[in-house]
Design an enzyme around this catalytic site. Structure first.
Site, PDB file in Angstrom:
ATOM      1  CG  PHE A 180      -1.673   1.516   0.975  1.00 31.90           C
ATOM      2  CD1 PHE A 180      -3.334   0.984   0.583  1.00 31.90           C
ATOM      3  CD2 PHE A 180      -1.409   2.240   1.478  1.00 31.90           C
ATOM      4  CE1 PHE A 180      -3.734   1.925   0.146  1.00 31.90           C
ATOM      5  CE2 PHE A 180      -2.061   3.540   1.358  1.00 31.90           C
ATOM      6  CZ  PHE A 180      -3.634   3.695   0.546  1.00 31.90           C
ATOM      7  CG  ASP A 265       5.729   3.925   2.003  1.00 34.16           C
ATOM      8  OD1 ASP A 265       5.875   4.858   2.461  1.00 34.16           O
ATOM      9  OD2 ASP A 265       4.830   4.390   1.122  1.00 34.16           O
ATOM     10  CE  LYS A 294       0.249   6.525   6.645  1.00 30.28           C
ATOM     11  NZ  LYS A 294      -1.254   6.704   6.792  1.00 30.28           N
TER      12      LYS A 294
HETATM   13  C1  LIG Z   1       3.795   2.502   3.439  1.00 26.41           C
HETATM   14  C2  LIG Z   1       2.468   4.143   3.074  1.00 26.41           C
HETATM   15  N1  LIG Z   1       2.393   4.828   2.096  1.00 26.41           N
HETATM   16  C3  LIG Z   1       1.572   5.502   1.392  1.00 26.41           C
HETATM   17  C4  LIG Z   1       0.782   6.038   2.024  1.00 26.41           C
HETATM   18  C5  LIG Z   1       0.039   6.663   1.405  1.00 26.41           C
HETATM   19  O1  LIG Z   1      -0.251   8.649   2.616  1.00 26.41           O
HETATM   20  P1  LIG Z   1      -1.279   9.728   2.152  1.00 26.41           P
HETATM   21  O2  LIG Z   1      -2.887   8.507   2.594  1.00 26.41           O
HETATM   22  O3  LIG Z   1      -0.335  10.201   3.099  1.00 26.41           O
HETATM   23  O4  LIG Z   1      -0.675   9.949   0.700  1.00 26.41           O
HETATM   24  C6  LIG Z   1      -0.109   4.860   3.239  1.00 26.41           C
HETATM   25  C7  LIG Z   1      -1.481   5.438   3.791  1.00 26.41           C
HETATM   26  O5  LIG Z   1      -1.402   4.894   4.028  1.00 26.41           O
HETATM   27  C8  LIG Z   1       1.398   4.294   3.503  1.00 26.41           C
HETATM   28  O6  LIG Z   1       0.667   3.830   4.679  1.00 26.41           O
END
Ligand SMILES: Cc1ncc(COP(=O)(O)O)c(C=O)c1O
Length: 440
Positions: A180, A265, A294
């Site tokens: 994700f 990530d 976040k």
């Molecule tokens: C690992 C990871 N990458 C990217 C994102 C995307 O972040 P955003 O919702 O701020 O676009 C998330 C969101 O849950 C995430 O958990």
């Protein structure tokens, strides 16, 4: 050990030992909160109003939050709940951490936005301290997590063409199944979750998907066209999937040998959650690029960043990439305060210590409503016995017990409290989970 504090979801009860949420003052039930709902807009009315006007892309639990502090949130009627989702880890420091709120207030009174057309006096300090905190050299500030991912995809491709010598248009990026990384069209294009993908094509080419936690499959997928391997050090949305020890260092080794970038990530796993600043720190791995989001915004403003090697981020020249809000002074001020909290090491330590309480509290539930669970720091994916209901149903029962969690993928619930939660609060929430599972 003092008795666990069990939130009841009832207003004004003794469940709020910190006394952070008075319910009999001007903000109490039955009175309009300042700037809050008007007459007749109780929780049910507000939920109906949302459903009438909002795009239906979420299915929230039926709670309407009006105020929050620390690990507590309070709904429109004054009922209190312990927040065990913490904004998907955007609230690692709890709701309205005083240091972060103070930093935001101070900056609001001075300067909020310049765009990157001009310099601002907050950005350099933020970037210097963020780079130092994460052991990296350079910073590309953005806003949301998905934007950081998109930015890394662009940087990796450009690096592949300009530095690695991949023929134009042929760069590939290897990603993991069940990933994700956000919701943009490029990102959902390499998702394996049909709900996230279906109906949104055509998708950008150039991504290869391999099973997570499978080094031979990864090794077989990288070749002379590979710009980067992009993956989550712990797969959060997939259900807090923790790879085997040695996986992240194996990824580092494979990418080094293949001459491609390792992009981690850490948008959900980073900034204290796992008991270290970054999840990759637990294996002493240094990726080429790390994605943060976040919690970097302290639960106040969206702040994300790509941090990494100067020579890699250096492939971006003026005009090749940008964002109107990225690196704005309000974001930089809050982000600097977040880095300041993490520099103390206190939150990483709390996550590690409370993570043991979480793990030890979940272990006895296995076979008693829990099929299995995984933890990393103060973060757990709990597989509830489907015979007791879906994750959503368990979430609804926990809501009635005064605990907020979010389900993911069928019967898995994820537990990610603010790192500021007290041990008693955490034990209270675990006791509520035990009650819900035994009543099911
Ligand atoms: C690992 C990871 N990458 C990217 C994102 C995307 O972040 P955003 O919702 O701020 O676009 C998330 C969101 O849950 C995430 O958990």
């Amino acid at each position: 050990m003092t008795a666990p504090t069990v939130p009841s979801g009832r207003p004004g009860g003794p469940e709020d030992p910190d006394g952070v949420h008075g319910t009999d003052g001007a903000d109490g039930p039955g009175r309009a909160l300042p700037g809050g709902p008007g007459p007749g807009r109780d929780s049910a009315g507000l939920i109906r109003a949302e459903e009438a006007v909002l795009a239906p892309n979420y299915h929230p639990l039926p709670v309407v939050v009006a105020r929050a502090e620390g690990a507590w949130v309070e709904d429109v009627e004054g009922r209190r709940y312990l927040d065990l989702l913490a904004g998907y880890s955007a609230l690692n420091f709890g709701h309205r951490h005083p240091v972060l709120v103070e930093a935001a207030h101070r900056q609001l009174d001075r300067l909020t936005l310049t765009s990157r057309a001009f310099h601002n006096d907050r950005l350099a300090g933020f970037a210097e301290r963020l780079a130092a905190l994460t052991g990296q050299e350079a910073v590309l500030p953005m806003n949301t997590g998905a934007e950081a991912v998109e930015s890394a995809v662009k940087v990796a491709r450009k690096w592949a063409y300009d530095v690695k010598g991949v023929p134009d248009g042929q760069a590939t990026i290897v990603v993991a199944a069940d990933n994700f990384h956000g919701r943009t069209t490029t990102v959902v294009g390499f998702s394996t979750d049909e709900t996230a993908r279906a109906g949104f094509g055509p998708f950008a080419p150039g991504f290869r998907i391999v099973p997570y936690n499978d080094l031979p499959a990864l090794e077989a997928a990288v070749d002379a066209t590979t710009a980067a391997v992009l993956l989550e050090p712990v797969q959060g949305e997939a259900g807090v999937i923790v790879p085997d020890d040695g996986y992240l260092s194996g990824v580092r080794e494979i990418t080094r040998r293949a001459g491609c970038l390792f992009v981690a990530d850490e948008i959900q796993s980073g900034l204290g959650r796992t008991g270290s600043t970054l999840a990759v720190d637990l294996e002493e791995v240094t990726p080429d690029l790390v994605l943060l989001g976040k919690a970097l915004g302290g639960g106040i403003v969206p702040v994300s960043a790509v941090v990494g090697r100067r020579d890699v981020l250096g492939v971006l020249g003026p005009g090749t990439h940008g964002s109107t809000f990225g690196g704005n002074p309000l974001a930089a001020a809050v982000g600097t305060a977040v880095v300041g909290l993490l520099e103390t090491g206190e939150y990483q330590r709390r996550a590690a210590e409370l993570g043991i309480v979480l793990r030890d509290g979940l272990a006895p539930l296995v076979g008693r409503g829990v099929l299995g669970f995984r933890t990393r720091g103060l973060w757990a994916g709990v597989d509830v016995d489907p015979a007791l209901g879906t994750g959503r149903e368990v979430g609804e029962r926990l809501l009635a017990e005064g605990v907020l969690v979010k389900d993911t993928h069928g019967s898995t619930i994820r537990v990610a409290p603010p790192l500021t939660i007290t041990e008693d609060q955490l034990r209270g929430a675990l006791a509520a989970l035990e009650r819900v599972l035994s009543a099911g």
